[in-house]
Design an enzyme around this catalytic site. Structure first.
Site, short mmCIF file in Angstrom:
data_model
loop_
_atom_site.label_atom_id
_atom_site.label_comp_id
_atom_site.label_asym_id
_atom_site.label_seq_id
_atom_site.Cartn_x
_atom_site.Cartn_y
_atom_site.Cartn_z
N VAL A 1 0.83 -1.20 0.00
CA VAL A 1 0.00 0.00 0.00
C VAL A 1 0.87 1.25 0.00
O VAL A 1 0.63 2.18 -0.79
CB VAL A 1 -0.95 0.00 1.22
CG1 VAL A 1 -1.78 1.28 1.25
CG2 VAL A 1 -1.86 -1.21 1.17
N TYR A 2 1.87 1.28 0.85
CA TYR A 2 2.76 2.45 0.92
C TYR A 2 3.46 2.67 -0.42
O TYR A 2 3.54 3.80 -0.92
CB TYR A 2 3.78 2.26 2.03
CG TYR A 2 4.77 3.39 2.15
CD1 TYR A 2 4.39 4.61 2.69
CD2 TYR A 2 6.10 3.24 1.74
CE1 TYR A 2 5.30 5.66 2.81
CE2 TYR A 2 7.01 4.26 1.85
CZ TYR A 2 6.61 5.48 2.39
OH TYR A 2 7.51 6.51 2.50
N GLY A 3 3.96 1.59 -1.01
CA GLY A 3 4.63 1.71 -2.31
C GLY A 3 3.70 2.21 -3.39
O GLY A 3 4.07 3.03 -4.23
#
Length: 282
Positions: free
Chosen positions: A182-184
Site C-alpha cells: 500500500v505504501y509503495g
C-alpha cells in the site's frame, strides 16, 4: 519567419540568461523566497528541509499536526539561521484544513514561492495483516495529502504565474519493498502525479518536481532499528544500496534545496532519487 521570430517561438527570450555569469552558490541563494514545508514538526526530513531552506535565506512556514513540535523547530531554525519562520497547525489529509493552512501561509508571508509536500508516513506491514484503518491512513498520508496541498497552493501560484511544488516520494514507489504494497502504491502515485501535474501547469508558470529518499536514520528510526531489526528487514535492504550505508535526512534535504533554488531552474516533472543507489528488484 525571421531568426528573431524563431527564437521567440522557442522561448529563448524567456530563458534565465543572467544565471550564466553567476556562481551556483549565488543561484542557491533563496533570500526573500516564501516557502512551506509540511510535516516539519518531527525529527526527520521535514525539519531538515526547513533548516536547509532557511539556511539559504528563505522564510519558512513549518506545518504539522503537532503544533508544539512545529513551534520548537521554528524557534530552533530562527535561532540558527536568523530567518523568519512560522509554525502552523494543520491536518493535510483533510481537504478543508489543507486549504485553510495554505491560505493562512499565504497571508503570513505575503505569497508562496515554494511548497514542499513532505508528509508521507504509513504502515509497512504485510498486506494480509492490514485493516481498513491502516490502509486508509497510509494512502492519506502517502498520497492524498500531496494532492490536497498541491491543489490548494495552485490558487495562489497560478495567478502570480510562478511557484514551485516539490513532492517527497520514496524508493518504495519505484521498486520492490517488503510489506510495502500500500505504501509503495501511494508513493508510486506521488511520482506519477508529479509528472502529470508538471505537464499541466508548467506553461502557467508553476514547476513541479519530486525527490525520492532511500533509508534515512534519525533519532526515532535508530530506536526502531535497534528494537525491531528482524521486522525491518534491514540486511535485505542494505544489500541493495550502492553506497553501503544509510543516509541522514540532511543529505536528502540538500537535494530538495537544490531543486527548490534557481540552480534547478530547468527541472520539471522529474523525481530525483536520493537513495544512495538502490538496485531495483521485481
Amino acid at each position: 519567419m525571421t531568426d528573431v521570430d524563431i527564437l521567440k517561438e522557442v522561448g529563448f527570450d524567456r530563458a534565465p540568461h543572467g544565471i550564466a555569469v553567476k556562481k551556483v552558490s549565488e543561484l542557491m541563494d533563496m533570500t526573500g523566497k516564501r516557502t512551506i514545508v509540511t510535516g516539519a514538526g518531527g525529527p526527520g526530513l521535514g525539519r531538515a528541509i526547513a533548516h536547509r531552506l532557511a539556511g539559504l535565506g528563505a522564510t519558512v512556514v513549518l506545518a504539522d499536526r503537532n503544533l508544539d513540535g512545529a513551534k520548537g523547530a521554528a524557534s530552533e531554525i530562527t535561532e540558527r539561521w536568523g530567518t523568519k519562520t512560522f509554525a502552523v497547525e494543520c491536518d493535510v489529509t483533510d481537504w478543508d484544513d489543507a486549504h485553510r493552512f495554505i491560505a493562512n501561509s499565504n497571508d503570513l508571508m505575503g505569497g508562496i514561492d515554494v511548497l514542499v509536500n513532505n508528509v508521507g508516513a504509513g504502515e509497512m506491514r504485510a498486506f494480509k495483516d492490514q485493516d481498513r484503518a491502516g490502509i486508509d491512513n497510509t494512502i492519506a498520508l502517502g498520497f492524498v495529502d500531496t494532492v490536497y496541498c498541491s491543489r490548494a497552493v495552485l490558487d495562489y501560484m497560478i495567478p502570480q504565474k510562478s511557484g514551485h511544488i516539490i513532492n517527497i516520494a520514496a524508493g518504495a514507489g519505484r521498486s520492490l519493498s517488503p510489506r510495502g504494497a500500500v505504501y509503495g502504491a501511494a508513493k508510486a502515485g506521488v511520482i506519477q502525479f508529479t509528472r502529470n501535474l508538471a505537464y499541466e501547469v508548467g506553461k502557467l508558470g508553476v514547476r513541479v518536481n519530486g525527490v525520492s529518499p532511500g533509508i534515512m536514520l534519525h533519532a526515532e528510526l535508530r530506536e526502531v532499528l535497534a528494537n525491531h531489526s528482524t521486522e525491518w528487514d534491514y540486511k535485505w535492504r542494505m544489500d541493495r544500496i550502492d553506497l553501503d550505508r544509510v543516509s541522514i535526512p540532511e543529505e536528502v534535504a540538500n537535494v530538495v534545496a537544490f531543486v527548490a533554488s534557481d540552480a534547478g531552474s530547468y527541472l520539471s516533472g522529474v523525481t530525483i532519487n536520493a537513495d544512495g543507489g538502490v538496485a531495483a528488484m521485481g
